[in-house]
Write a protein that holds these residues in place. Sequence first.
Motif, short mmCIF file in Angstrom:
data_model
loop_
_atom_site.label_atom_id
_atom_site.label_comp_id
_atom_site.label_asym_id
_atom_site.label_seq_id
_atom_site.Cartn_x
_atom_site.Cartn_y
_atom_site.Cartn_z
N ARG A 98 -24.79 -13.70 -20.61
CA ARG A 98 -24.13 -14.75 -20.10
C ARG A 98 -23.84 -14.77 -18.55
O ARG A 98 -23.78 -15.65 -17.90
CB ARG A 98 -23.04 -15.36 -20.95
N ALA A 99 -23.42 -13.40 -18.54
CA ALA A 99 -22.79 -13.09 -17.13
C ALA A 99 -23.95 -13.00 -16.31
O ALA A 99 -24.04 -13.47 -14.99
CB ALA A 99 -21.98 -11.83 -17.10
N THR A 100 -24.97 -12.68 -16.50
CA THR A 100 -26.32 -12.56 -16.02
C THR A 100 -26.63 -13.89 -15.32
O THR A 100 -26.95 -14.26 -14.20
CB THR A 100 -27.46 -11.67 -16.62
N ARG A 101 -26.84 -14.55 -16.45
CA ARG A 101 -27.04 -16.36 -16.08
C ARG A 101 -26.19 -16.90 -15.10
O ARG A 101 -26.86 -17.65 -14.22
CB ARG A 101 -27.33 -16.85 -17.31
N ALA A 102 -25.04 -16.58 -15.57
CA ALA A 102 -23.85 -17.22 -14.48
C ALA A 102 -24.10 -16.65 -13.07
O ALA A 102 -24.22 -17.41 -12.04
CB ALA A 102 -22.58 -17.06 -14.98
N ALA A 103 -24.32 -15.34 -13.02
CA ALA A 103 -24.37 -14.82 -11.43
C ALA A 103 -25.72 -15.34 -10.86
O ALA A 103 -25.97 -15.68 -9.75
CB ALA A 103 -24.72 -13.44 -11.67
N VAL A 104 -26.84 -15.50 -11.73
CA VAL A 104 -28.20 -16.00 -11.03
C VAL A 104 -27.92 -17.75 -10.52
O VAL A 104 -28.40 -17.94 -9.54
CB VAL A 104 -29.32 -15.79 -12.09
N GLU A 105 -27.36 -18.35 -11.66
CA GLU A 105 -27.07 -19.87 -11.49
C GLU A 105 -26.38 -19.93 -9.95
O GLU A 105 -26.28 -20.73 -9.18
CB GLU A 105 -26.42 -20.48 -12.45
N ALA A 142 -35.60 -4.02 -1.00
CA ALA A 142 -34.54 -3.43 -0.38
C ALA A 142 -33.59 -4.59 0.31
O ALA A 142 -32.19 -4.54 0.64
CB ALA A 142 -34.79 -2.33 0.59
N GLY A 143 -34.28 -5.67 0.84
CA GLY A 143 -33.66 -6.70 1.32
C GLY A 143 -33.27 -7.98 0.69
O GLY A 143 -32.85 -9.04 1.19
N HIS A 144 -33.26 -7.70 -0.50
CA HIS A 144 -32.75 -8.66 -1.62
C HIS A 144 -31.74 -8.23 -2.48
O HIS A 144 -31.33 -6.95 -2.52
CB HIS A 144 -34.00 -9.22 -2.31
N ARG A 145 -30.98 -9.18 -3.23
CA ARG A 145 -29.72 -8.86 -4.28
C ARG A 145 -30.33 -9.09 -5.55
O ARG A 145 -31.00 -10.05 -5.82
CB ARG A 145 -28.59 -9.47 -3.78
N PHE A 146 -30.02 -7.94 -6.19
CA PHE A 146 -30.51 -8.06 -7.82
C PHE A 146 -29.26 -7.78 -8.50
O PHE A 146 -28.25 -7.37 -8.26
CB PHE A 146 -31.53 -6.90 -8.15
N ILE A 147 -29.49 -8.51 -9.82
CA ILE A 147 -28.51 -8.35 -10.79
C ILE A 147 -29.17 -7.42 -11.99
O ILE A 147 -30.18 -7.56 -12.49
CB ILE A 147 -28.20 -9.90 -11.28
N GLY A 148 -28.43 -6.33 -12.26
CA GLY A 148 -28.83 -5.53 -13.34
C GLY A 148 -27.64 -5.12 -14.41
O GLY A 148 -26.57 -5.59 -14.28
N PRO A 149 -28.25 -4.29 -15.07
CA PRO A 149 -26.95 -3.73 -15.92
C PRO A 149 -26.03 -2.76 -15.73
O PRO A 149 -26.20 -2.16 -14.63
CB PRO A 149 -27.98 -2.99 -17.21
N GLU A 150 -25.11 -2.87 -16.30
CA GLU A 150 -23.79 -1.98 -15.96
C GLU A 150 -24.11 -0.63 -16.24
O GLU A 150 -23.92 0.32 -15.14
CB GLU A 150 -22.37 -2.15 -16.60
N ASP A 151 -24.81 -0.20 -17.16
CA ASP A 151 -25.24 1.02 -17.59
C ASP A 151 -26.44 1.32 -16.80
O ASP A 151 -27.67 0.61 -17.12
CB ASP A 151 -25.45 1.02 -19.29
N ARG A 152 -26.43 2.15 -15.97
CA ARG A 152 -27.65 2.28 -14.84
C ARG A 152 -29.04 3.01 -15.76
O ARG A 152 -30.02 3.16 -15.45
CB ARG A 152 -27.31 3.05 -13.91
N ASP A 153 -28.31 3.59 -16.95
CA ASP A 153 -29.48 4.28 -17.74
C ASP A 153 -29.93 3.57 -18.98
O ASP A 153 -30.52 4.06 -19.83
CB ASP A 153 -28.98 5.80 -18.39
N ASN A 154 -29.64 2.08 -18.76
CA ASN A 154 -30.03 1.18 -19.78
C ASN A 154 -31.68 1.56 -20.09
O ASN A 154 -32.33 1.63 -19.24
CB ASN A 154 -29.87 -0.22 -19.38
N ARG A 155 -32.16 1.59 -21.40
CA ARG A 155 -33.37 1.79 -21.68
C ARG A 155 -34.35 0.70 -22.02
O ARG A 155 -35.58 1.07 -22.30
CB ARG A 155 -33.34 2.70 -23.24
N ALA A 156 -33.71 -0.50 -21.83
CA ALA A 156 -34.68 -1.62 -22.01
C ALA A 156 -35.89 -1.43 -20.91
O ALA A 156 -35.58 -1.25 -19.83
CB ALA A 156 -33.97 -2.97 -21.72
N PRO A 157 -36.91 -1.69 -21.10
CA PRO A 157 -38.11 -1.55 -20.25
C PRO A 157 -37.92 -2.42 -19.13
O PRO A 157 -38.07 -1.77 -17.82
CB PRO A 157 -39.26 -1.77 -21.02
#
Length: 176
Positions: free
Chosen positions: A106-113, A69-84
């Motif tokens: 690519r957007a995930t990588r750019a956001a992480v970087e 809860a105290g951190h920021r995460f990068i996730g999929p736009e589709d909150r129901d994404n079925r990837a495990p």
Amino acid sequence: TLAMAQDRLDVAVVGGATFNNVDNLALFSQSGACSDSGSHPFDGRASGLISSEGYVAVHGRPDGPQDYAGHRFIGPEDRDNRAPYNRWLSNAVPAAAVTFRCTDTRATRAAVEAGAGIGFLSAAEAAATHGLVQVHPPRPEWMVRLWLVTHVDLHRTTKVQALLAFLKENITEGAF
């Protein structure tokens, strides 16, 4: 699939299917995780939770779910994404902590970087990229299964059985 029903496709590789006792599915490879470079066992190519060194310097590393809860995460736009790994993210990380959402690796990588948060990237890619660090290595619950799918009328044919025999003989578990 429609292509199989129309006899335009004999065999397909499907990721993530979890059917039991269905005659037209055969487990092809149970890999440890997926990354944008393919599906790999729990090795350096599998996806882990990655962040930038700058993010860790400012926010630290979460030790476990109690810290998410105290951190920021990068996730999929589709909150129901079925990837495990995305289902895990949805269940383990409070929705308010997923502060950047995207549809593209690519957007995930750019956001992480850029230090926007913690996201799923190839662990090998992170190790080879200056300034990225692994927060969590690949976990069993992020596993993806790959299946060979055939039309039910073709599953027992010589050509499909020959393909299955070839794959079982020549491809090691997690080779993809």
